[in-house]
Each structure stands twice: as C-alpha cells, then as structure tokens.
Design an enzyme around this catalytic site. Structure first.
Site, PDB file in Angstrom:
ATOM      1  N   LYS A 136     -14.255   5.271   5.203  1.00 24.90           N
ATOM      2  CA  LYS A 136     -14.606   6.272   4.188  1.00 24.90           C
ATOM      3  C   LYS A 136     -16.105   6.241   3.898  1.00 24.90           C
ATOM      4  CE  LYS A 136     -12.967   5.859  -0.075  1.00 24.90           C
ATOM      5  NZ  LYS A 136     -14.034   5.994  -1.085  1.00 24.90           N
TER       6      LYS A 136
ATOM      7  N   HIS B 113       0.846  -1.187   0.000  1.00 18.90           N
ATOM      8  CA  HIS B 113       0.000   0.000   0.000  1.00 18.90           C
ATOM      9  C   HIS B 113       0.884   1.241   0.000  1.00 18.90           C
ATOM     10  CE1 HIS B 113      -3.078  -2.885   0.860  1.00 18.90           C
ATOM     11  NE2 HIS B 113      -4.006  -1.950   0.814  1.00 18.90           N
TER      12      HIS B 113
END
Length: 948
Positions: free
Chosen positions: A610, A138
């Site tokens: 999110k 990531h």
C-alpha cells in the site's frame, strides 16, 4: 527436472458434469421459490453474461426491483460457490489418486527427500526443518460459518460419489441430499447480522483442527519419517510442521483482544488437543485386545495396567487395554484440572489443582466455548469416566512429555514382543501428534503496535520519577534510559504505580496472563511477541521493559522472543541499521543466545504494498532479507523470517510453492513462518486431503530453496539486481505520484469502490482502520485490497509495473527486452513476480471497472480512471512481451479455464452491486436492503476465490 502442478491433472470433464448437476439442482430450487417472471429474468441474465452481452445485462439490472435482487443476488453468489466446491473435490481426489499411482508432481514430498537423500547433511536438514503456518483472524473470510458447513456437506457428498463405484450409488437418494443442502443454501442468511467477536474467531479456527489439521499433520509427520528412513536417514525428533496462532493474542488495532481472550485461546486449544488424545487413546483401548494367554508384555506395561480403574473381569488378561484405560483416565483428569484451573496463581501446574477438582461437589464441565468445538461422543465419554476417577485419585499429566513416555512404554513392549506390525498406524500416529502438538496445540503469538509499548513505558518511567517525558527523548537517549533499566534497576515499576491508566493496566494484564499460561501449559504455548511498526532499537527495548515487569525477561535470557515487524518501504529500508544496532547490544545477544541463537524478524507485505506498490514492495522485501541475513552472519546469529502474507497478490499472496522457492538464497535456513489468513485457511485447509497437500507444498518448497543453488543465481545476480533497482525506483515514483501525490485520488477511491460497505461488513472483530480515515495511509491494507478486488481493478497487484518496465525497455529496445526475457526464464524471483501480475490482470475487468468509475460525481475525479486504464493496458502488454505469450495465464491453463467458467456469474454480481450502490446513494434503500450489497460482496469474493 521439472514437474507439473497437481492441478494440471484435474479432470475437467468430471468437474463440468458435477457442476451441471449442481446447477440444474440450483435452477430447480430457484424456480420453485421465485415467480415465473423473476426466474425468467435470471435465465436471461445468465445467458447474457455467458455471451458477454453486458450492456443488455446492465439494462435488465437497472429495471430490477430491490425485492427481485434478493434472490437473484443469492443465485449468482451460489453458482460460483458450487463450481469452487467441485474443483476442491477434484483436487482432493487427485491428491489421493496421484499418490496411489506414485505419480510425481511439483512439491511431492518423496521426490523432495530423494533430492537431498545423498547429501552429507541430509539428516541435519530434515531433523531441524521447521515450517510454521500461523493462522490469523484477518477479516477476509466473508462466508458465515453456517454457509461453510453447508459447503462442507456438499463437498462430502461429491467426494463420496467419486469414491464409490457408479453402480453402487443410490443416485436418487444422492441427488435428494444434494438438493436439500442447496435449498438450505438458498434460504440461509449468507452474511452475518452481528459483528464477529474474538471468541467466535477462536472457535471458528478450532474447527479446522478437528476437521483437517490434526489428522493431516499427524499423517504428514508419519510419512516424513517413513520416507527418510526408507532412504537410510534415521530421524530422532523432527518437527517439519508446527502450528502458530494469532487469534486471541493479536491486539494491534483490535481493542477487543484482552487478557481474557488470550487465556481463552490457550485453554480452548488445550481442550481441543486433549480431547483428540482422549479419542485416539480410546481407539487404541478398543483395538489392543492382546491377551496374556497368547502374548507377553513388559513389566512396565503390567505395572501401568495394574493402576487402571478398569477392574472388569473381562479385561483382567488384557494388560494393554487396561494400560490404555489408565492413560485415558490421566488425560481426562488433566483436561478437568485445566478447566478448573485459576491461572491467577503464577507457576501453578495442572496437577496442583487435583485436590480442588476431586473434592468439588459438582461434576466439572467443559466451558461453553469448549462444547462448541468438542464432539458430543467425547463429552459423553468424559462424563462416564468421572465416577471412576472420583473413587480413586487418578493422577494427571504434568507435561505432554509424561504422556508420551507412557505411550512409549507400550510401544517398546510391543516391539520387544514381536509386535512391529501392531505399532504402525494409530499408535505411531499418536506419538507423532504428541511431538507436534504437546498439550498446547499451537503457539500463540502476541502482537501490539510499537506506539502502545512506548506509551506504557513512558507512563512507568514517569511514575517512578526516572524520566518525566520519555517520548520527547531522542532515540539515543531512549536507548540509554531503557538499557539502564534493563541492566541496573531490578525494580518492578508497576508494583508501586497506582492508579494505572486503562491502557497500561490492560497491557500488563495480558503480559501477566502470558506468563501464567507458560507456567501452566509449558514454554511452547507463547513463544513470540511481535512489535508492529518497528522503526528503531528503542521499539524492541520498550517491549523488553514490559516483559521485565512480569518476569518474562531478565539480563540473562528471555522466555518470549522479541520480534520486530518491518512494514513500510521506509521501515524495511532502515531495518538493517536497526537490527545491526540491536544485535550489537550485549544484552540482546544474551536474549538471542537463550533462544538457540535464532532471531526472528517479521516482514510486512500488505503495508509495504500500500505504501509503495507491488513491484517496490516485493523488491524491498527481497533485498531486506538478503541484507538482514548478512547482518545475522556478522554477529553469528541465525536470522529467520516470518512472512506476513495475505491471500491476494496485493498482500503478498500467490502460489505458495513458487513464493517460497523464489526467496533470496540463504534467507531460508531451517525455519520459516508465514501467516495463513481468512478465506485462505478454508481454501487450503478445509479438508484433510487439501491440508496435507498444502503442508506438503510448504515443506517441500522450504527444503528445495535451502539446498538448490542455481549457478545463474550467483553468476548474474548483480546484473539482475541493478536492473531491478532501476525499474523499481521508477515504479515507486509512478505509484506514489498517483496514490499520494494526486489530490483527486482519495475521492476517486472512496467514491468508485464499495469501501464504505466493506468497512461495515461483519467479517471480523477488528475495525477497518486504526483511526478515523482522513487519508489513504490511515486505511488498513485489507479493506484497501478488498475494495479494489470488488471493483475489479485489482490495483494493488499491478499498478506501476507497466510504465517502469516500458521505460527500461525503451532505453535499449532490442537488448533490454531480451535480457528481461532471460531473467524471466532463469530467475525464480522474477518469474514468480511477473506470474503473479499475470494472474491479477486476468482477474481484473476494465469494462466493469469503468462502470465503478462512473460512481464518481466529479468528472475531474472520474478522469483518474483513464490514468489507471492506460497503465493497466501498458502493464498487460509488457508482461506478455517479457513472458513471450499472446494471452494471460498461458502457463496456468487450469486457473484460466476455471476463471472462464466462473467469471460470467460473478460479473453479474458486479452490475447488481453497482446498481445497489447507486440506489443507496440516492436514498432508495432501507437499512435492511443495504445488506444486499454485502451479499454481492460475498459472491464476488467467492468467484475470485480471494478477498483481502
């Protein structure tokens, strides 16, 4: 009994002394590089920042030329980095020091094993426990590898200075070495000109094995068994820590991950571990000089020694040396066969390539990528041994088990002939390493989005005239078709399907490569296949169809476990229904039975945050674990969880020990996996001391949560959960109303943050979004969180918390506040939840955030900041009320002091970044000058000690 965190023992005075030395050196280096006028501006800016005179600082920044900003940005980026290095050195020093004086601290392994040593099932717990950190690519590591190397050099110098008595240090030489590396830092590119490739990510992570993981894990394994045995618990083959890997196998949203990168990742991992073994065996060869004139050996060792190509007359009476030489030769031969091997021939074992290798006209060599990660002295040793290997056909090892058996022969002989003291140390450590790493080093996960599997299966079914439009079927119809294929149709559908689409061809190649790697390197090399955005049973069965195409699954069992990843709030809410249907399928039960009745489920922290905000994400994940564990019980299946946590609180991050010990009861049985991403890998595992400590935290936390059942958990959990349900429902609404309900929010986010610069930042091989960004939902979680960190709002880690708790308190001010305070004291989950919010708020800065809001051209859009500010202030007030404190980080003074020390310097970078963004939008920066924004991003992330 409660214990202090190890960080609480830090020596602040020593840290300040070191930082003062480093800062003086940086200042001196900078003074000689810059003009007196520019250097004077740096001194003024530093003084203003330390005294929080930010309006005056802003005025100076606005007057800087872009050329002046180049070195000024570098200076204020390196300052917090040097502070970080000193703090890391102090932590590494304290790890050793506290262990040497036998001081207890939170998560200490010996204390943890003491906790369970008298339990009837202590052996079962310690034998079966398996904690797996999974390293991912990531893109949150903003530092270049070159800068990380320079950082490590300074770390080493500081550590050496502490370890040596003051009178024995050549201070002048030591300062000169420090100065040299700081000067190199100031004149080395801090950011990458080119985007990282997957191959770069693989080799970068391999560096951590050589520098820390291999030794730290081996030491941990030896200590784990020793501590258990001291308490009367004889362990057979425990694996409390094994490693996982996503790099090279995680192709979700990354088109650059292919069959070739998967093969490269696996083969490089094998190269690294085989070379580690070669080096360790060589050390044993040099050490075990026992002579038959003075000691005895077993017949098995004598026979092994006779097979060695080392015929030197000087070693004819040293059977152990010759035995180790024979083992080393077999390891080198194994490495060479690995490098010569062509994985296109399915089922081929390493030794089957012996004839090809030995008859080669040229000396086999390591891959170019292998050369980057394998020490030169080992490469030289391999070359020196090749001539001997070619004269007599030295066999190789088919499996790591054979290698261990040879080592065990020597171990047993030493024990048999009174060599108990000799087997401790290197030989015992090597035996433990083989148990953990085998010939594969780390298990590589494969991961792909469920929509890709569906598209591939739809193409296969259409090509075979089974279903023309699979994607249009209902969920029930899809499952019927898929189960019929899995249970009744033995055909390999892709065998007769030509031409295949590019997508299908690529996916099939990856699965074929996975099978070939498993055949060549063993089952452990690839164990899981994760399905991103899992929403239904058909998502799991579609992957099964793909695995069937390459022979990795049939109706009786599977060689690769199917792992659903539930990410959004909705998917997590529906996960129980999905898994109950899946576990009820007889074929799924057979697959799970072939994996010892374990079913892994991955939980997504980033996307759920999110999607619904911090509070909603945490609580939904908590409840999902409770409910999924209960469903597993219903079917007699052990549900294990893979936690997809990031480095920041907004992506599931936070202190590891507290994160694990605050999980729901019974959600940790004897297995747990969790991702370690980006900058977190360097922070936690950058050196072997830090690596050991963080592995110790993981294992101790898992054991503690497995065995600790507080009465308050069961007694009051229902009331706690009812309160959380009420608060979280409101928090979810508040968050969604702003992020997805206010049409101004999209423009506010993109105009008030450096998201565009972050999206073009070369910090990973993966694109910033899975598709063109036209809405918040299309943005990946990492740039989303990264952007809010840069603008100092830290929005994903707290928004919606304050209002929801305030509304609950206002319903009954006296009683409800008191009960929340009780929850904070008694419920680990709740305490961890609020402590993380506390930490995030402490890293935010609403004065700086206001300046970023001014980047929005439309006043109506700019007004979004007022909504955010009101919620921030409310959240801070409520958190402090519930905690019973007057200031943030009251219970984490180490972090508070650290931030106070570092924050003024990276605050400066925020003002420089703001000015650069303004100039960029006004067309005042050249493409080269725009890279300055990336330098400020790098420096701010360094100061915060996390990014995405």
């Amino acid at each position: 009994m409660s214990f202090n965190k190890l960080e609480s023992f830090s020596n602040k005075e020593v840290i300040r002394e070191e930082v003062s030395i480093l800062t003086d050196l940086l200042t001196d280096v900078t003074r000689k590089i810059l003009s007196p006028e520019t250097f004077e501006k740096i001194a003024m800016m530093e003084d203003l920042a330390v005294h929080s005179k930010y309006q005056e600082l802003k005025e100076i920044v606005e007057e800087l030329t872009t050329e002046e900003m180049v070195y000024i940005s570098r200076y204020f980026s390196i300052l917090p980095l040097l502070i970080n290095i000193s703090e890391d050195v102090d932590l590494a020093y304290e790890i050793n020091h506290q262990n040497n004086i036998d001081q207890d601290y939170l998560g200490k392994l010996s204390t943890t094993i003491d906790l369970i040593s008298t339990r009837e099932n202590a052996k079962e717990i310690l034998e079966n426990l398996n904690v797996v950190p999974v390293l991912t690519a990531h893109p949150t590591q903003v530092q270049r590898k070159t800068m990380l190397d320079l950082t490590n050099h300074i770390h080493t110098l500081l550590r050496q200075h502490r370890d040596v008595k003051a009178g024995l240090v050549n201070e002048k030489k030591w300062l000169g070495n420090l100065r040299r590396y700081i000067e190199l830092m100031m004149q080395t590119d801090m950011i990458r000109d080119k985007k990282l490739k997957v191959t770069n990510e693989i080799t970068n992570v391999m560096e951590y094995y050589n520098s820390s993981f291999l030794q730290a894990i081996t030491n941990f394994m030896v200590e784990y068994k020793r501590l258990a045995e001291e308490r009367g618990i004889k362990l057979d083959n425990p694996k409390p820590i094994t490693m996982g890997m996503w790099i090279g196998g995680d192709r979700d949203g990354n088109p650059f991950v292919t069959a070739e990168t998967l093969k490269l990742s696996a083969t490089l991992q094998s190269e690294v571990i085989l070379n580690y073994y070669i080096d360790k065996v060589y050390t044993l060869y040099r050490t075990f000089s026992l002579s038959t004139n003075l000691s005895e050996t077993s017949q098995a060792v004598a026979e092994m020694a006779a097979l060695s190509t080392d015929k030197s007359v000087y070693r004819e009476n040293e059977p152990y040396r010759r035995a180790f030489h024979y083992i080393q030769s077999k390891l080198i031969q194994t490495l060479l066969y690995l490098k010569e091997g062509n994985f296109s021939n399915e089922g081929q074992r390493l030794t089957d390539r012996a004839e090809k290798t030995l008859s080669a006209k040229t000396t086999p060599s390591l891959s170019n990528k292998g050369r980057e990660i394998i020490p030169n002295y080992i490469q030289s040793r391999i070359s020196e041994t090749l001539t001997e290997l070619k004269k007599e056909e030295t066999p190789s090892y088919k499996t790591a088990k054979e290698f261990k058996e040879d080592l065990q022969v020597i171990y047993d002989s030493l024990i048999e002939h009174h060599g108990e003291a000799l087997v401790t140390g290197d030989l015992t450590e090597l035996l433990q390493a083989v148990d953990v790493f085998g010939f594969f080093l780390a298990s590589i996960d494969m991961r792909q989005d469920s929509s890709v599997h569906e598209a591939c299966v739809a193409e296969l079914l259409a090509s075979a005239n089974i279903v023309k439009d699979y994607s249009s079927l209902s969920e029930e119809e899809k499952c019927q078709v898929l189960l019929k294929q899995l249970l009744e149709d033995p055909r390999i559908l892709s065998a007769t399907h030509e031409p295949k689409s590019e997508l299908l061809q690529k996916e099939l190649e990856i699965f074929k490569t996975a099978r070939q790697l498993k055949d060549a390197l063993g089952e452990e090399v690839i164990k899981q296949n994760i399905i991103s955005h899992s929403t239904s049973v058909s998502d799991l069965l579609e992957l099964a169809i793909m695995l069937k195409e390459v022979g990795l699954i049939d109706e009786n069992g599977t060689r690769v476990q199917i792992v659903p990843l539930f990410e959004t709030i909705e998917d997590l809410d529906n996960s129980c229904e999905t898994m109950e249907k899946y576990l009820s399928l007889p074929i799924a039960q057979k697959w799970i039975a072939s994996k010892n009745n374990y079913q892994e489920i991955m939980l997504g922290y980033s996307d759920s945050n999110k999607d619904g905000g911090y509070l909603s994400s945490c609580w939904t994940l908590y409840k999902a674990q409770q409910q999924l564990t209960a469903i597993g019980d219903k079917f007699g299946v052990k549900i294990t969880f893979f936690h997809g946590r990031g480095g920041t609180v907004g992506r599931g991050g936070g202190p590891t020990y507290e994160a694990i010990t605050s999980q729901p009861l019974r959600s940790i049985n004897d297995r747990i996996r969790l991702t370690e991403q980006g900058e977190v890998i360097g922070n936690k595992y950058g050196n072997k001391d830090a690596a050991y400590y963080n592995l110790e935290m993981l294992v101790s936390a898992a054991i503690n949560r497995m065995v600790t059942h507080k009465k308050s958990d069961a007694h009051t959990s229902n009331k706690y959960e009812r309160i959380m349900d009420q608060v979280v429902e409101r928090s979810y609404q508040i968050y969604r109303d702003l992020v997805f309900g206010d049409e101004r929010f999209y423009d506010y986010f993109f105009e008030s943050s450096p998201i565009k610069a972050i999206s073009s930042f070369n910090i990973g091989s993966r694109p910033a979004a899975r598709k063109t960004i036209t809405e918040i939902g299309g943005l990946r979680a990492i740039p989303w969180v990264f952007s809010w960190s840069q603008s100092r709002v830290m929005f994903p880690g707290w928004y919606g918390v304050g209002s929801s708790f305030k509304e609950f308190i206002d319903q009954d001010p006296e009683n409800n506040l008191a009960f929340l305070q009780l929850m904070y004291k008694r419920w680990p989950f709740f305490k961890s939840l609020l402590s993380n919010v506390d930490m995030v708020l402490s890293k935010s800065n609403m004065n700086i955030a206001f300046e970023y809001a001014q980047l929005c051209e439309d006043q109506n859009v700019r007004d979004i900041f007022n909504i955010i500010l009101d919620e921030w202030q409310l959240t801070k007030n409520v958190i402090l009320e519930i905690e019973g404190h007057d200031e943030l980080l009251a219970e984490n003074t180490y972090l508070r002091d650290s931030l106070d020390y570092r924050m003024p310097y990276f605050n400066v970078l925020n003002y420089i970044q703001l000015e650069l963004i303004k100039r960029q939008r006004n067309g005042q920066l050249t493409p080269d000058q725009e890279k300055l924004i990336h330098i400020t991003i790098n420096g701010i992330a360094t100061g915060l000690r996390n990014s995405g």
